[in-house]
Write a protein that holds these residues in place. Structure first.
Motif, mmCIF file in Angstrom:
data_model
loop_
_atom_site.group_PDB
_atom_site.id
_atom_site.type_symbol
_atom_site.label_atom_id
_atom_site.label_comp_id
_atom_site.label_asym_id
_atom_site.label_seq_id
_atom_site.Cartn_x
_atom_site.Cartn_y
_atom_site.Cartn_z
ATOM 1 N N THR A 77 1.210 -1.282 0.255
ATOM 2 C CA THR A 77 0.048 -0.162 0.150
ATOM 3 C C THR A 77 0.576 1.359 -0.422
ATOM 4 N N GLY A 78 0.217 1.904 -0.603
ATOM 5 C CA GLY A 78 1.599 3.565 -0.980
ATOM 6 C C GLY A 78 0.276 4.537 -0.640
ATOM 7 N N LEU A 79 1.253 6.315 -0.848
ATOM 8 C CA LEU A 79 0.066 6.604 -1.285
ATOM 9 C C LEU A 79 0.760 7.893 -2.678
ATOM 10 N N LEU A 80 0.064 8.377 -3.375
ATOM 11 C CA LEU A 80 0.014 8.702 -4.552
ATOM 12 C C LEU A 80 -0.102 10.239 -4.493
ATOM 13 N N VAL A 81 0.512 10.088 -4.864
ATOM 14 C CA VAL A 81 0.777 11.958 -4.807
ATOM 15 C C VAL A 81 0.442 12.363 -5.700
ATOM 16 N N THR A 82 0.386 14.039 -5.543
ATOM 17 C CA THR A 82 0.863 15.324 -6.942
ATOM 18 C C THR A 82 2.051 15.810 -6.678
ATOM 19 N N THR A 83 2.876 15.793 -7.512
ATOM 20 C CA THR A 83 4.878 16.483 -7.287
ATOM 21 C C THR A 83 4.176 17.964 -8.111
ATOM 22 N N VAL A 84 5.266 18.561 -7.864
ATOM 23 C CA VAL A 84 5.800 19.842 -8.377
ATOM 24 C C VAL A 84 6.453 19.463 -10.214
ATOM 25 N N GLY A 85 6.756 17.749 -10.475
ATOM 26 C CA GLY A 85 6.988 17.199 -11.476
ATOM 27 C C GLY A 85 5.995 17.344 -12.264
ATOM 28 N N THR A 86 4.806 16.464 -11.352
ATOM 29 C CA THR A 86 3.548 16.246 -12.254
ATOM 30 C C THR A 86 2.963 17.617 -12.737
ATOM 31 N N THR A 87 3.192 18.882 -11.998
ATOM 32 C CA THR A 87 2.152 19.924 -12.420
ATOM 33 C C THR A 87 3.266 20.497 -13.887
ATOM 34 N N ALA A 88 4.352 20.849 -13.602
ATOM 35 C CA ALA A 88 5.643 20.422 -14.334
ATOM 36 C C ALA A 88 5.640 20.204 -16.347
ATOM 37 N N VAL A 89 5.488 18.472 -16.032
ATOM 38 C CA VAL A 89 5.098 17.791 -17.446
ATOM 39 C C VAL A 89 3.994 18.594 -18.753
ATOM 40 N N GLY A 90 3.167 18.551 -17.161
ATOM 41 C CA GLY A 90 2.420 19.681 -17.872
ATOM 42 C C GLY A 90 2.678 20.936 -18.596
ATOM 43 N N MET A 91 3.669 21.207 -18.286
ATOM 44 C CA MET A 91 4.255 22.853 -19.128
ATOM 45 C C MET A 91 5.145 22.700 -20.361
ATOM 46 N N LEU A 92 4.788 21.034 -20.855
ATOM 47 C CA LEU A 92 5.780 20.981 -21.777
ATOM 48 C C LEU A 92 5.001 20.346 -23.139
ATOM 49 N N GLU A 93 5.297 21.277 -24.031
ATOM 50 C CA GLU A 93 4.832 21.249 -25.738
ATOM 51 C C GLU A 93 4.396 20.185 -26.051
#
Lengths: 83, 250
Positions: free
Chosen positions: B137-153
């Motif tokens: 079992t683990g925690l599935l978290v949103t990180t800075v990287g999650t948002t940064a990937v969305g900034m890529l074209e």
């Protein structure tokens, strides 16, 4: 915004340097000044490939305006030659 | 861009000032004084003003202070959860194909001496089961990287050169926190070097688990590019370079 600042500083320095050199050479034609300015601005813009899509769209609009001015000056020269 | 943001934008102000100064210089020098060089100088000011006005429209509405505020709040909240649970295992950065949505980090709740193999996509919940064992079992978290990937074209291919240009674009242009990136790939080990980082890394518990924000961005982008889970093995600063060692999980 570091990349914007470096781009603006390079374009401003190039334009100023060009003005100084052309004045020192005694250049009296505005068309020559304008043509060299456009070439320099386009060249530096092309070098900065890392601009985001929105900035590139804005700079493309500036390019069209400058190119429109260039075509206008060419048209005036043609009219002068024909007249 | 809103009206208030436009008023506070220094690029717009500088552009408008140069537009007025350039117009006046051109008009007076060409029609009154008949001076070519001042007219040319006025034209150069007009060109600069167009460039400044064009770039000024692309500046984000949010001030850097608001961005720092939001980032600190988000990181502090995740750090509090991780510290409260006493989790010490390293996070696994998952590609969007394994999270059904966007790249996220999975933090196994038990110490992961043997890294778990994640074969199926995980549900969009905070607490998820990633294996057959009830302890998986683990925690599935949103990180800075999650948002940064969305900034890529676009998502880069797994090649080192494409990863380098995507990360350089992110760090240098979009975020403005470093000058460039070098990526070296050896089998399933990836070394990333970030040049001239300008982001302060704090040694907190959550950073030991999730990695620093820069490492998180690198891991998320590489996980998405390789379409495989990634872990951060090591990260350290050497003078003006930030070294990150990552491992691709099969």
């Amino acid at each position: 915004m570091k990349i914007y600042n470096s781009y603006i500083i390079i374009v401003a320095s190039l334009l100023l340097l060009t003005t100084v050199i052309l004045v020192a050479l005694g250049q009296g034609s505005l068309d020559i000044y304008y043509t060299i300015y456009i070439i320099e601005a386009l060249f530096v813009t092309e070098i900065y490939v890392y601009f985001n899509a929105k900035a590139r769209r804005g700079l493309n609009l500036v390019t069209y305006i400058l190119f429109g001015g260039f075509l206008g000056s060419v048209a005036l020269q043609i009219v002068k030659i024909l007249a | 861009m809103g009206r208030d943001a436009t008023i506070r934008n220094p690029y717009i102000w500088a552009g408008l000032s140069l537009l007025v100064a350039g117009s006046m210089a051109c008009f007076s020098a060409y029609f009154i004084f008949d001076l070519t060089w001042i007219t040319a100088l006025g034209i150069s000011l007009l060109i600069l003003s167009f460039i400044l006005l064009a770039l000024g429209r692309t500046i984000p509405n949010l001030s850097p202070e608001v961005c720092v505020l939001l980032l600190e709040t988000g990181i502090t909240s995740i750090a509090a959860v991780i510290e409260e649970l006493g989790v010490r295992s390293r996070a696994i950065y998952l590609p969007s194909s394994l999270t059904r949505h966007r790249p996220q980090a999975l933090i196994p709740l038990r110490s992961n001496l043997l890294l778990p193999r994640i074969a199926k996509s995980l549900p969009q919940r905070l607490i998820v089961q990633y294996g057959d064992d009830p302890d998986d079992t683990g925690l599935l978290v949103t990180t800075v990287g999650t948002t940064a990937v969305g900034m890529l074209e676009s998502i880069p291919s797994p090649s080192s050169s494409e990863l380098e240009s995507a990360l350089t674009y992110l760090f240098r242009v979009t975020l403005g926190i470093a000058d460039g990136t070098t990526i070296i790939t050896r089998d399933n080990h990836i070394s990333a070097v970030i040049h001239n980082p300008r982001f302060e890394n704090k040694a907190t518990w959550s950073h030991q688990c999730l990695g620093s924000p820069m490492a998180s961005i690198v891991a998320s982008v590489i996980a998405e590019a390789w379409d495989k889970p990634i872990t951060i093995k090591q990260e350290e600063q050497h003078k003006r370079k930030y070294h990150i060692e990552l491992e691709v999980m099969e």
